[in-house]
Design a protein around this motif. Structure first.
Motif, PDB file in Angstrom:
ATOM      1  N   SER A  20       0.835  -1.194   0.000  1.00  0.00           N
ATOM      2  CA  SER A  20       0.000   0.000   0.000  1.00  0.00           C
ATOM      3  C   SER A  20       0.875   1.250   0.000  1.00  0.00           C
ATOM      4  O   SER A  20       2.041   1.228   0.401  1.00  0.00           O
ATOM      5  N   GLU A  21       0.323   2.341  -0.453  1.00  0.00           N
ATOM      6  CA  GLU A  21       1.081   3.590  -0.529  1.00  0.00           C
ATOM      7  C   GLU A  21       1.239   4.259   0.822  1.00  0.00           C
ATOM      8  O   GLU A  21       2.151   5.038   1.031  1.00  0.00           O
ATOM      9  N   ARG A  22       0.362   3.958   1.764  1.00  0.00           N
ATOM     10  CA  ARG A  22       0.418   4.594   3.079  1.00  0.00           C
ATOM     11  C   ARG A  22       1.395   3.916   4.030  1.00  0.00           C
ATOM     12  O   ARG A  22       1.815   4.514   5.009  1.00  0.00           O
ATOM     13  N   ALA A  23       1.711   2.673   3.774  1.00  0.00           N
ATOM     14  CA  ALA A  23       2.622   1.946   4.660  1.00  0.00           C
ATOM     15  C   ALA A  23       4.049   2.432   4.431  1.00  0.00           C
ATOM     16  O   ALA A  23       4.490   2.628   3.300  1.00  0.00           O
ATOM     17  N   TYR A  24       4.760   2.607   5.519  1.00  0.00           N
ATOM     18  CA  TYR A  24       6.154   3.021   5.445  1.00  0.00           C
ATOM     19  C   TYR A  24       7.025   1.781   5.351  1.00  0.00           C
ATOM     20  O   TYR A  24       7.108   1.011   6.308  1.00  0.00           O
ATOM     21  N   PRO A  25       7.672   1.556   4.210  1.00  0.00           N
ATOM     22  CA  PRO A  25       8.484   0.339   4.075  1.00  0.00           C
ATOM     23  C   PRO A  25       9.798   0.463   4.832  1.00  0.00           C
ATOM     24  O   PRO A  25      10.518   1.452   4.696  1.00  0.00           O
ATOM     25  N   SER A  26      10.100  -0.537   5.629  1.00  0.00           N
ATOM     26  CA  SER A  26      11.345  -0.499   6.391  1.00  0.00           C
ATOM     27  C   SER A  26      12.517  -0.964   5.547  1.00  0.00           C
ATOM     28  O   SER A  26      13.641  -0.533   5.744  1.00  0.00           O
ATOM     29  N   ARG A  27      12.257  -1.861   4.627  1.00  0.00           N
ATOM     30  CA  ARG A  27      13.259  -2.397   3.721  1.00  0.00           C
ATOM     31  C   ARG A  27      14.445  -3.033   4.449  1.00  0.00           C
ATOM     32  O   ARG A  27      15.563  -2.982   3.978  1.00  0.00           O
ATOM     33  N   THR A  28      14.205  -3.570   5.621  1.00  0.00           N
ATOM     34  CA  THR A  28      15.279  -4.248   6.336  1.00  0.00           C
ATOM     35  C   THR A  28      15.417  -5.697   5.887  1.00  0.00           C
ATOM     36  O   THR A  28      16.510  -6.232   5.879  1.00  0.00           O
ATOM     37  N   LEU A  29      14.329  -6.310   5.527  1.00  0.00           N
ATOM     38  CA  LEU A  29      14.367  -7.687   5.052  1.00  0.00           C
ATOM     39  C   LEU A  29      14.298  -7.719   3.532  1.00  0.00           C
ATOM     40  O   LEU A  29      13.709  -6.839   2.894  1.00  0.00           O
ATOM     41  N   ARG A  30      14.884  -8.739   2.968  1.00  0.00           N
ATOM     42  CA  ARG A  30      14.899  -8.877   1.515  1.00  0.00           C
ATOM     43  C   ARG A  30      13.482  -9.032   0.964  1.00  0.00           C
ATOM     44  O   ARG A  30      13.169  -8.509  -0.108  1.00  0.00           O
ATOM     45  N   VAL A  31      12.622  -9.730   1.706  1.00  0.00           N
ATOM     46  CA  VAL A  31      11.237  -9.922   1.253  1.00  0.00           C
ATOM     47  C   VAL A  31      10.493  -8.596   1.222  1.00  0.00           C
ATOM     48  O   VAL A  31       9.739  -8.323   0.285  1.00  0.00           O
ATOM     49  N   GLU A  32      10.697  -7.754   2.226  1.00  0.00           N
ATOM     50  CA  GLU A  32      10.028  -6.452   2.252  1.00  0.00           C
ATOM     51  C   GLU A  32      10.516  -5.554   1.115  1.00  0.00           C
ATOM     52  O   GLU A  32       9.738  -4.821   0.519  1.00  0.00           O
ATOM     53  N   ARG A  33      11.791  -5.613   0.829  1.00  0.00           N
ATOM     54  CA  ARG A  33      12.308  -4.828  -0.302  1.00  0.00           C
ATOM     55  C   ARG A  33      11.726  -5.330  -1.610  1.00  0.00           C
ATOM     56  O   ARG A  33      11.385  -4.543  -2.491  1.00  0.00           O
ATOM     57  N   TRP A  34      11.604  -6.654  -1.734  1.00  0.00           N
ATOM     58  CA  TRP A  34      11.017  -7.216  -2.947  1.00  0.00           C
ATOM     59  C   TRP A  34       9.563  -6.783  -3.096  1.00  0.00           C
ATOM     60  O   TRP A  34       9.131  -6.440  -4.189  1.00  0.00           O
ATOM     61  N   MET A  35       8.807  -6.798  -1.984  1.00  0.00           N
ATOM     62  CA  MET A  35       7.407  -6.377  -2.036  1.00  0.00           C
ATOM     63  C   MET A  35       7.283  -4.911  -2.435  1.00  0.00           C
ATOM     64  O   MET A  35       6.367  -4.526  -3.149  1.00  0.00           O
ATOM     65  N   MET A  37       9.489  -3.195  -4.281  1.00  0.00           N
ATOM     66  CA  MET A  37       9.929  -3.000  -5.657  1.00  0.00           C
ATOM     67  C   MET A  37       8.993  -3.653  -6.671  1.00  0.00           C
ATOM     68  O   MET A  37       8.788  -3.128  -7.756  1.00  0.00           O
ATOM     69  N   LYS A  38       8.448  -4.788  -6.349  1.00  0.00           N
ATOM     70  CA  LYS A  38       7.577  -5.552  -7.268  1.00  0.00           C
ATOM     71  C   LYS A  38       6.184  -5.640  -6.668  1.00  0.00           C
ATOM     72  O   LYS A  38       5.798  -6.655  -6.102  1.00  0.00           O
ATOM     73  N   GLN A  39       5.421  -4.583  -6.793  1.00  0.00           N
ATOM     74  CA  GLN A  39       4.132  -4.523  -6.109  1.00  0.00           C
ATOM     75  C   GLN A  39       3.079  -5.425  -6.740  1.00  0.00           C
ATOM     76  O   GLN A  39       2.277  -6.017  -6.024  1.00  0.00           O
ATOM     77  N   GLN A  40       3.051  -5.530  -8.048  1.00  0.00           N
ATOM     78  CA  GLN A  40       2.011  -6.345  -8.679  1.00  0.00           C
ATOM     79  C   GLN A  40       2.159  -7.829  -8.362  1.00  0.00           C
ATOM     80  O   GLN A  40       1.174  -8.469  -7.990  1.00  0.00           O
ATOM     81  N   PRO A  41       3.360  -8.422  -8.462  1.00  0.00           N
ATOM     82  CA  PRO A  41       3.469  -9.833  -8.054  1.00  0.00           C
ATOM     83  C   PRO A  41       3.209 -10.036  -6.556  1.00  0.00           C
ATOM     84  O   PRO A  41       2.662 -11.066  -6.158  1.00  0.00           O
ATOM     85  N   ALA A  42       3.567  -9.050  -5.745  1.00  0.00           N
ATOM     86  CA  ALA A  42       3.319  -9.165  -4.301  1.00  0.00           C
ATOM     87  C   ALA A  42       1.822  -9.146  -4.007  1.00  0.00           C
ATOM     88  O   ALA A  42       1.346  -9.909  -3.159  1.00  0.00           O
ATOM     89  N   LYS A  43       1.093  -8.301  -4.710  1.00  0.00           N
ATOM     90  CA  LYS A  43      -0.361  -8.278  -4.522  1.00  0.00           C
ATOM     91  C   LYS A  43      -0.996  -9.575  -5.010  1.00  0.00           C
ATOM     92  O   LYS A  43      -1.951 -10.075  -4.403  1.00  0.00           O
ATOM     93  N   SER A  44      -0.462 -10.128  -6.086  1.00  0.00           N
ATOM     94  CA  SER A  44      -0.977 -11.409  -6.578  1.00  0.00           C
ATOM     95  C   SER A  44      -0.725 -12.528  -5.579  1.00  0.00           C
ATOM     96  O   SER A  44      -1.617 -13.345  -5.323  1.00  0.00           O
ATOM     97  N   LEU A  45       0.463 -12.560  -4.990  1.00  0.00           N
ATOM     98  CA  LEU A  45       0.750 -13.564  -3.974  1.00  0.00           C
ATOM     99  C   LEU A  45      -0.111 -13.373  -2.728  1.00  0.00           C
ATOM    100  O   LEU A  45      -0.544 -14.347  -2.112  1.00  0.00           O
TER     101      LEU A  45
END
Length: 109
Positions: A20-35, A37-45
């Motif tokens: 979501s655009e309102r969530a502040y991404p911490s980007r500490t974990l590789r999965v969070e960074r992937w989510m 950067m790649k929002q459409q596949p993350a939403k599909s998953l």
């Protein structure tokens, strides 16, 4: 079945939360960074996890009670994620331990 449903709902909602655009991404974990950067596949998953989560609930309690359990779990887990994720109170390791203990208790009893 209950633990599996709750875990799938939590993972699915967390995927949607992180994209979501309102969530502040911490980007500490590789999965969070992937989510992030790649929002459409993350939403599909996330959608796949949520759709998959409803089937064990329906199989365990029946159609109406399973859907009701899914909705109540979605609201509860969703509110906990929205409240606790920005505060960084609960980590991934503690959630994994709680899920494992819950699964062991569910299988044992």
């Amino acid at each position: 079945m209950v633990t599996l449903t709750v875990i799938l709902v939590a993972i699915g909602f967390y995927f949607f939360y992180q994209t979501s655009e309102r969530a502040y991404p911490s980007r500490t974990l590789r999965v969070e960074r992937w989510m992030y950067m790649k929002q459409q596949p993350a939403k599909s998953l996330g959608a796949i996890c949520l759709i998959t989560a409803i089937f064990p609930a329906i199989a365990h309690w029946g159609a109406v009670a399973g859907v009701l359990f899914f909705l109540v779990t979605l609201m509860t887990v969703g509110s906990l994620i929205v409240l606790l994720t920005p505060l960084r109170i609960i980590g991934y390791r503690s959630l994994a331990v709680v899920a494992l203990v819950s699964l062991l208790i569910e299988i044992t009893f």
